[in-house]
Scaffold this motif. Structure first.
Motif, short mmCIF file in Angstrom:
data_model
loop_
_atom_site.label_atom_id
_atom_site.label_comp_id
_atom_site.label_asym_id
_atom_site.label_seq_id
_atom_site.Cartn_x
_atom_site.Cartn_y
_atom_site.Cartn_z
N GLY A 64 42.22 32.95 40.82
CA GLY A 64 40.90 32.72 39.74
C GLY A 64 40.88 34.19 39.04
N ARG A 65 41.80 34.83 38.93
CA ARG A 65 41.65 35.87 37.96
C ARG A 65 42.43 36.00 36.84
NH1 ARG A 65 40.35 40.92 40.74
NH2 ARG A 65 40.18 41.95 38.62
N PRO A 66 42.21 35.83 35.72
CA PRO A 66 42.78 35.77 34.37
C PRO A 66 44.03 36.97 34.40
CG PRO A 66 40.69 35.50 33.76
CD PRO A 66 40.69 35.98 35.29
N PHE A 67 45.25 36.46 34.19
CA PHE A 67 46.20 37.64 34.01
C PHE A 67 46.37 38.06 32.57
CE2 PHE A 67 50.64 38.60 32.77
CZ PHE A 67 51.07 39.31 33.86
N ALA A 68 46.94 39.30 32.30
CA ALA A 68 47.00 39.54 30.81
C ALA A 68 48.10 40.81 30.93
CB ALA A 68 45.89 40.14 29.98
N TRP A 69 48.80 40.95 29.85
CA TRP A 69 49.88 41.83 29.78
C TRP A 69 49.51 42.56 28.31
CZ3 TRP A 69 53.05 43.31 25.90
CH2 TRP A 69 54.00 44.16 26.20
N SER A 70 49.75 43.92 28.38
CA SER A 70 49.58 44.74 27.06
C SER A 70 50.25 45.84 27.23
CB SER A 70 48.21 44.96 26.99
OG SER A 70 47.92 46.42 27.72
N ARG A 71 50.82 46.23 25.99
CA ARG A 71 51.86 47.64 26.06
C ARG A 71 51.16 48.73 26.58
NH1 ARG A 71 55.41 47.32 20.41
NH2 ARG A 71 55.83 45.29 20.69
N ARG A 72 49.86 48.78 26.53
CA ARG A 72 49.07 49.91 26.99
C ARG A 72 49.12 50.16 28.43
NH1 ARG A 72 44.09 49.49 24.62
NH2 ARG A 72 43.24 48.33 26.81
N ASN A 73 48.67 48.74 29.19
CA ASN A 73 48.41 48.82 30.36
C ASN A 73 49.26 47.97 31.15
OD1 ASN A 73 45.78 49.75 30.01
ND2 ASN A 73 44.89 47.98 29.41
N GLY A 74 50.00 47.37 30.77
CA GLY A 74 51.31 46.51 31.70
C GLY A 74 50.62 45.33 31.90
N SER A 75 51.07 44.70 33.15
CA SER A 75 50.58 43.67 33.67
C SER A 75 49.44 43.93 34.68
CB SER A 75 51.81 42.98 34.67
OG SER A 75 52.95 42.62 33.78
N GLY A 76 48.51 43.03 34.65
CA GLY A 76 47.43 42.94 35.56
C GLY A 76 46.26 41.89 35.07
N PHE A 77 45.05 42.18 35.91
CA PHE A 77 44.00 41.54 36.05
C PHE A 77 42.73 42.14 35.22
CE2 PHE A 77 46.72 40.04 39.49
CZ PHE A 77 46.50 38.63 38.97
N PRO A 78 42.71 42.45 34.06
CA PRO A 78 41.59 43.18 33.42
C PRO A 78 40.52 42.39 33.47
CG PRO A 78 43.16 42.52 31.63
CD PRO A 78 43.66 42.05 32.99
N ASP A 79 39.31 43.03 33.42
CA ASP A 79 37.92 42.69 33.51
C ASP A 79 37.41 42.27 31.74
OD1 ASP A 79 37.63 42.77 36.03
OD2 ASP A 79 36.46 44.48 35.92
#
Length: 151
Positions: A64-79
């Motif tokens: 139940g956590r939205p996944f996101a990827w960015s060049r700055r942070n890589g793969s993860g579950f940002p808030d």
């Protein structure tokens, strides 16, 4: 010198490990290099990649956590909701481009060659509708309609 053989692992096993590490650092993310560093002793680069795909396909929804990827942070579950929206839009644009190119390069010419084929006519209709709807959704999200005053 040969590289030691690592055991074969299922996508789910690799995914569970990638997921565990991403959740440990959330809301920060991990770059591919950081994931490889954390898992590299027991997991191959291919297994880490496969595990990351599993996180996108299964793990994020299960948690139940939205996944996101960015060049700055890589793969993860940002808030940050804006991180989610940015990732959703970028992936939506990517999917739109892939489907639009398939339509223009293969399905359209196929229909031109066989205009009476009911299967290709239906496929063309469905893909055209999908491209149009995704395009509309992306435009609406890029330029949201103004909200009426007092709402």
């Amino acid at each position: 010198m040969t590289t030691p053989q690592r055991p074969r692992r299922s996508r789910a096993d690799s995914g569970e490990q990638v997921l565990r590490h991403l959740l440990e650092v959330a809301p920060a993310g991990l770059s591919r290099a950081a994931l490889l560093e954390r898992l590299g002793a027991t997991y191959t680069p291919s297994q880490v990649s496969s595990g990351t795909v599993w996180v996108k396909e299964v793990g994020a929804s299960r948690e139940g956590r939205p996944f996101a990827w960015s060049r700055r942070n890589g793969s993860g579950f940002p808030d940050d909701v804006q991180d989610w929206i940015g990732y959703e839009l970028s992936q939506g644009r990517r999917a739109y481009t892939v489907l639009d190119r398939l339509l223009k390069s293969t399905v359209d010419p196929h229909l031109q060659q066989h205009p009476e084929d009911p299967v290709i006519r239906r496929l063309h209709e469905r893909f055209s509708t999908a491209v149009r709807e995704v395009g509309i959704a992306l435009e609406e999200l890029k330029h949201p309609p103004a909200t009426p005053a007092g709402v």
